[in-house]
Motif scaffolding. Structure first.
Motif, PDB file in Angstrom:
ATOM      1  N   CYS A 135       0.874  -1.181   0.000  1.00  0.00           N
ATOM      2  CA  CYS A 135       0.000   0.000   0.000  1.00  0.00           C
ATOM      3  C   CYS A 135       0.910   1.230   0.000  1.00  0.00           C
ATOM      4  O   CYS A 135       1.244   1.781   1.052  1.00  0.00           O
ATOM      5  CB  CYS A 135      -0.910  -0.012   1.215  1.00  0.00           C
ATOM      6  N   GLY A 136       1.330   1.626  -1.180  1.00  0.00           N
ATOM      7  CA  GLY A 136       2.171   2.815  -1.313  1.00  0.00           C
ATOM      8  C   GLY A 136       3.627   2.557  -0.937  1.00  0.00           C
ATOM      9  O   GLY A 136       3.993   1.473  -0.458  1.00  0.00           O
ATOM     10  N   THR A 137       4.418   3.591  -1.159  1.00  0.00           N
ATOM     11  CA  THR A 137       5.839   3.529  -0.795  1.00  0.00           C
ATOM     12  C   THR A 137       5.987   3.501   0.716  1.00  0.00           C
ATOM     13  O   THR A 137       6.960   2.961   1.247  1.00  0.00           O
ATOM     14  CB  THR A 137       6.573   4.780  -1.341  1.00  0.00           C
ATOM     15  N   GLN A 138       5.029   4.129   1.394  1.00  0.00           N
ATOM     16  CA  GLN A 138       5.113   4.178   2.851  1.00  0.00           C
ATOM     17  C   GLN A 138       5.167   2.759   3.423  1.00  0.00           C
ATOM     18  O   GLN A 138       6.016   2.444   4.255  1.00  0.00           O
ATOM     19  CB  GLN A 138       3.875   4.926   3.386  1.00  0.00           C
ATOM     20  N   GLU A 139       4.267   1.895   2.965  1.00  0.00           N
ATOM     21  CA  GLU A 139       4.296   0.522   3.481  1.00  0.00           C
ATOM     22  C   GLU A 139       5.529  -0.221   2.951  1.00  0.00           C
ATOM     23  O   GLU A 139       6.119  -1.037   3.660  1.00  0.00           O
ATOM     24  CB  GLU A 139       3.016  -0.252   3.115  1.00  0.00           C
TER      25      GLU A 139
ATOM     26  N   ASN B 124      15.549  13.587  -4.255  1.00  0.00           N
ATOM     27  CA  ASN B 124      15.348  13.788  -2.821  1.00  0.00           C
ATOM     28  C   ASN B 124      14.204  14.751  -2.499  1.00  0.00           C
ATOM     29  O   ASN B 124      14.073  15.809  -3.111  1.00  0.00           O
ATOM     30  CB  ASN B 124      16.669  14.325  -2.223  1.00  0.00           C
ATOM     31  N   ASN B 125      13.406  14.338  -1.550  1.00  0.00           N
ATOM     32  CA  ASN B 125      12.427  15.200  -0.887  1.00  0.00           C
ATOM     33  C   ASN B 125      13.072  15.603   0.436  1.00  0.00           C
ATOM     34  O   ASN B 125      13.444  14.696   1.194  1.00  0.00           O
ATOM     35  CB  ASN B 125      11.144  14.379  -0.655  1.00  0.00           C
ATOM     36  N   PRO B 126      13.264  16.842   0.769  1.00  0.00           N
ATOM     37  CA  PRO B 126      12.624  18.025   0.219  1.00  0.00           C
ATOM     38  C   PRO B 126      13.463  18.846  -0.769  1.00  0.00           C
ATOM     39  O   PRO B 126      12.960  19.843  -1.286  1.00  0.00           O
ATOM     40  CB  PRO B 126      12.438  18.880   1.481  1.00  0.00           C
TER      41      PRO B 126
ATOM     42  N   LEU C 154       2.804   4.460  -7.349  1.00  0.00           N
ATOM     43  CA  LEU C 154       2.210   5.266  -8.431  1.00  0.00           C
ATOM     44  C   LEU C 154       1.752   6.629  -7.923  1.00  0.00           C
ATOM     45  O   LEU C 154       1.074   7.366  -8.638  1.00  0.00           O
ATOM     46  CB  LEU C 154       1.034   4.502  -9.060  1.00  0.00           C
ATOM     47  N   THR C 155       2.148   6.972  -6.690  1.00  0.00           N
ATOM     48  CA  THR C 155       1.643   8.195  -6.062  1.00  0.00           C
ATOM     49  C   THR C 155       2.146   9.469  -6.735  1.00  0.00           C
ATOM     50  O   THR C 155       1.348  10.295  -7.171  1.00  0.00           O
ATOM     51  CB  THR C 155       2.039   8.216  -4.571  1.00  0.00           C
ATOM     52  N   LYS C 156       3.452   9.645  -6.794  1.00  0.00           N
ATOM     53  CA  LYS C 156       4.000  10.973  -7.102  1.00  0.00           C
ATOM     54  C   LYS C 156       4.168  11.216  -8.592  1.00  0.00           C
ATOM     55  O   LYS C 156       3.706  12.228  -9.109  1.00  0.00           O
ATOM     56  CB  LYS C 156       5.353  11.167  -6.408  1.00  0.00           C
ATOM     57  N   ALA C 157       4.845  10.303  -9.299  1.00  0.00           N
ATOM     58  CA  ALA C 157       5.137  10.551 -10.711  1.00  0.00           C
ATOM     59  C   ALA C 157       3.907  10.340 -11.593  1.00  0.00           C
ATOM     60  O   ALA C 157       3.781  10.957 -12.644  1.00  0.00           O
ATOM     61  CB  ALA C 157       6.278   9.654 -11.170  1.00  0.00           C
TER      62      ALA C 157
HETATM   63  C1  LIG Z   1      10.100  10.182  -0.270  1.00  0.00           C
HETATM   64  C2  LIG Z   1       8.699   9.732  -0.030  1.00  0.00           C
HETATM   65  N1  LIG Z   1       8.454   8.427   0.159  1.00  0.00           N
HETATM   66  C3  LIG Z   1       7.211   7.981   0.363  1.00  0.00           C
HETATM   67  C4  LIG Z   1       6.134   8.842   0.402  1.00  0.00           C
HETATM   68  C5  LIG Z   1       4.763   8.265   0.605  1.00  0.00           C
HETATM   69  O1  LIG Z   1       4.322   7.849  -0.660  1.00  0.00           O
HETATM   70  P1  LIG Z   1       3.153   6.807  -0.946  1.00  0.00           P
HETATM   71  O2  LIG Z   1       1.934   7.597  -1.243  1.00  0.00           O
HETATM   72  O3  LIG Z   1       3.659   6.058  -2.142  1.00  0.00           O
HETATM   73  O4  LIG Z   1       3.005   5.938   0.241  1.00  0.00           O
HETATM   74  C6  LIG Z   1       6.339  10.206   0.226  1.00  0.00           C
HETATM   75  C7  LIG Z   1       5.210  11.163   0.300  1.00  0.00           C
HETATM   76  O5  LIG Z   1       5.384  12.361   0.357  1.00  0.00           O
HETATM   77  C8  LIG Z   1       7.655  10.658  -0.010  1.00  0.00           C
HETATM   78  O6  LIG Z   1       7.922  11.954  -0.212  1.00  0.00           O
END
Ligand SMILES: Cc1ncc(COP(=O)(O)O)c(C=O)c1O
Length: 384
Positions: free
Chosen positions: A74-78, A163-165, A219-222
């Motif tokens: 479930c997203g990059t977070q998981e 990189n974020n930010p 698939l969230t950001k790009a």
């Molecule tokens: C570097 C980075 N990784 C992961 C996430 C979370 O992304 P996802 O919506 O794919 O879980 C973010 C969201 O801002 C992010 O900036």
């Protein structure tokens, strides 16, 4: 175990719902669901629970890896969370294999910062973190600093590229040098590549470097598909396998609906989606560059849709500036202290163009009003 509150999420929770314009969202504006077939059939779990094997095989091809070296999440977070559990978790408790999994058992992580808080807060909760701090104005990755921070018990080196930010896209030579440090320490290089495909010329993903490379993304950001909550880990099978065992306790399977739409987004529509999104990102970057110049601020010309800009004169720090902007102009920016830099704020410019223009105008008015106020205080000798 202790985990710090996620500062950026708490800041958004405080302001995002009420404000008119969200100028701190780190991804590209969301695509409309009507572009996709929305009927996946019966809404059960995804079976097998690590994801459709054929689809995993096609995602694996992007990394020269097999279906078993990919886990849908479930997203990059998981994806990041499970990777940390896999690498830093209590091996015996997860595997019941007496340590035969082939995954090292160190509890130390080297994390390149500033970065998305989850990438240091989570390993900090499970283990021990040494940060390698990037420095302005170039935010350049120094592989020697990574080597100095690595130890015998280092299990993972963590980077986020682009990189974020800061919007810095570390070059391939620096990333490969960091990978070599991971190999020397018998550790892994984990790269969060959620912004990679917003680059005009994306570098090869870290999971394709070799046995010690792990990539996470979604698939969230790009793609502009945050609501799908669909991402993955690509990396060595033992790491991915252990992550799957942890996933049994988090979300069981990826979202069936997310997988259904993801197959379409990564299929024949992909080139179109990515080129539209890159074009938007490029156009918006130029608009923000002009705005940054007009206000005499500093930034690193970013890759992606995030930039880390210096706070204008006349404000005590980023928090003062961002609070003033949200209160007076109803625009959300992200204060840099949330990333350890109180003299900067993060702007996210992936939103629709009219909203971006409106947001920049509103922030300009706040800056101009405050400059006028401090000028008049200076001439009258007042302390307003
Ligand atoms: C570097 C980075 N990784 C992961 C996430 C979370 O992304 P996802 O919506 O794919 O879980 C973010 C969201 O801002 C992010 O900036």
């Amino acid at each position: 175990m202790r985990i710090d509150p996620f500062g950026l999420e708490r800041w958004f929770a405080e302001h995002e719902h009420e404000a008119d314009i969200m100028l701190a969202e780190s991804g590209i504006r969301s695509l409309d669901a009507s572009r996709f077939d929305l009927d996946p059939g019966k809404l059960g779990y995804v079976i097998p629970t690590n994801g459709d094997p054929e689809f995993r095989a096609s995602v694996g091809d992007r990394y020269d890896r097999s279906a078993d070296e990919v886990l849908f999440t479930c997203g990059t977070q998981e994806a990041n969370f499970l990777t940390f559990l896999s690498l830093l978790g209590d091996e015996g408790a997860v595997d019941g294999d007496g340590g035969e999994s082939g995954v090292g058992s160190g509890t130390h992580a080297v994390v390149v910062t500033p970065t998305y808080q989850a990438l240091h807060a989570v390993p900090d909760a499970f283990g021990d973190v040494t940060r390698v701090e990037l420095e302005p104005p170039e935010w350049e990755l120094d592989p020697e600093a990574v080597a100095d921070a690595a130890r015998d018990d280092t299990a993972v080196i963590v980077a986020n590229n682009p990189n974020n930010p800061t919007g810095r896209y570390h070059d391939e030579a620096a990333m490969r040098a960091a990978y070599d440090v991971a190999v020397e320490r018998d550790a892994y290089l984990l790269c969060d590549e959620v912004y990679r495909l917003l680059a005009a010329e994306p570098q090869p993903p870290v999971a394709s470097y070799g046995a010690h490379g792990i990539s996470t993304t979604s698939l969230t950001k790009a793609y502009g598909l945050a609501g799908l909550r669909f991402g993955w880990i690509a990396g060595p099978e033992p790491v991915v396998e252990r992550a799957w065992r942890w996933k049994d306790y988090t979300t069981i399977s990826p979202s069936l609906f997310g997988q259904h739409v993801a197959k379409q987004a990564l299929g024949r529509r992909e080139d179109r989606i990515l080129s539209e999104n890159r074009e938007l990102a490029g156009d918006h970057r130029d608009r923000v560059a002009t705005w940054v110049d007009e206000h005499d601020l500093d930034w690193l010309d970013p890759v992606g849709v995030n930039a880390f800009v210096t706070v204008p004169d006349g404000f005590a720090d980023a928090e003062d500036f961002c609070r003033t902007v949200v209160e007076e102009a109803s625009v959300v920016l992200a204060p840099g202290h949330l990333f350890g830099f109180p003299d900067r704020f993060r702007i996210g410019f992936g939103l629709p163009t009219e909203e971006l223009e409106d947001g920049l105008d509103r922030v300009s008015r706040v800056i101009e009003d405050h400059t006028a106020e401090s000028d008049s205080a200076a001439t009258t000798g007042g302390d307003a």
